[in-house]
Motif scaffolding. Sequence first.
Motif, short mmCIF file in Angstrom:
data_model
loop_
_atom_site.label_atom_id
_atom_site.label_comp_id
_atom_site.label_asym_id
_atom_site.label_seq_id
_atom_site.Cartn_x
_atom_site.Cartn_y
_atom_site.Cartn_z
N THR A 1 4.72 -0.32 -9.37
CA THR A 1 5.66 -0.48 -8.25
C THR A 1 6.71 -1.53 -8.59
N LEU B 1 -1.13 -0.22 -9.65
CA LEU B 1 -0.22 -0.01 -8.51
C LEU B 1 0.84 -1.12 -8.47
N ASP C 1 0.87 -1.19 0.00
CA ASP C 1 0.00 0.00 0.00
C ASP C 1 0.90 1.23 0.00
N SER C 2 0.28 2.41 0.08
CA SER C 2 1.06 3.64 -0.10
C SER C 2 2.10 3.82 1.01
N GLN C 3 1.91 3.17 2.16
CA GLN C 3 2.92 3.29 3.22
C GLN C 3 4.08 2.33 3.02
N TRP C 4 3.78 1.18 2.44
CA TRP C 4 4.83 0.17 2.25
C TRP C 4 5.81 0.55 1.15
N VAL C 5 5.29 1.16 0.08
CA VAL C 5 6.14 1.38 -1.10
C VAL C 5 7.39 2.21 -0.77
N PRO C 6 7.26 3.38 -0.10
CA PRO C 6 8.48 4.15 0.21
C PRO C 6 9.46 3.39 1.09
#
Length: 279
Positions: A123, A119, A86-91
């Motif tokens: 990613t 996504l 999710d958007s928190q995991w990617v960075p």
Amino acid sequence: MQTTQKEDTQKESTQKEKTKLIVGALHALRTQKPLVVNITNYVVMNNTANALLAIGASPIMAHSRQEMAEMMSFSGALVINIGTLDSQWVPRMIYAIEQANVHEKVVVLDPVGCGASTLRTETSRQIAALAKHLIIRANASEIIALAGEKAQSKGVDSLDSSEMAVDAARYLTETYHCNVVISGEVDYIITADSEITLHNGHAMMPSITGMGCSLSALTGAFAAIGEDSGLAAAAVLGVAGEIAAEQSAGPGSLQMNLLDVLYQLDATTINKRLKITVK
Ligand SMILES: Nc1ncnc2c1ncn2[C@@H]1O[C@H](COP(=O)(O)OP(=O)(O)O)[C@@H](O)[C@H]1O
Ligand SMILES: Cc1ncsc1CCOP(=O)(O)O
Ligand SMILES: [Mg+2]
């Protein structure tokens, strides 16, 4: 295409060499017990940690950015599995790969469900482009989607045969300067200068969630001791999976038996069972 007797003898000798390499890698892994850092999905954290322990490696599942620089300084390899991203995991994944690059560590990418959503596809490509020492391990549909072609997946499962993904895998090796393992009924190990197929495994294996994820984690363990083509991991899981399935009434006991077989796997069994073909 017809081959000459000389070419056949050469292939046979390369196959023997590769089998020796796999057996040697398993021995080295058990001696060195490498630490493998995994950023992986919620579904398979337990299966993959157990598979790593059973083969003789040391797993750690870690997700925090705050510890990733430290972890990469002493880990053997990094496994990035995007299964529940999710958007928190990617960075965090990106940062972990940057740290792996700083410390010249191999990154194994498992692009779970690549092609199922934008996504996941974008990613996966971002990660593949960033990792300096990269192995991609995925099923056929994920490999095809990652290469930008039309795949026939159903969520995280492949509806394409691994043979159908070979051209896509060749494209990925060139684009990302990496090695690629396509798993399925037949496993393909594709590097810039070699193509190997393994005809082990069992049709029951895809009935357990996390079987491919375990293969990616094992790929990280072997990469940590210097076997960075993905061949040893695919060979070991293929042989262990087929033995375990022969002893199992269904997926429940297969999951349990697989850990026992991985733990007990020895050189004699690999030499007897391995079905390897060098192209
Ligand atoms: N039909 C099959 N016959 C034999 N082995 C299989 C089959 N399908 C998958 N495997 C084995 O199961 C493991 C996981 O592969 P796969 O199912 O392709 O991964 P994923 O779970 O990522 O889709 C690999 O070791 C592969 O060789
Ligand atoms: C079912 C599922 N959903 C998100 S991740 C995951 C596990 C996929 O594991 P594998 O690709 O090894 O079967
Ligand atoms: Mg998978």
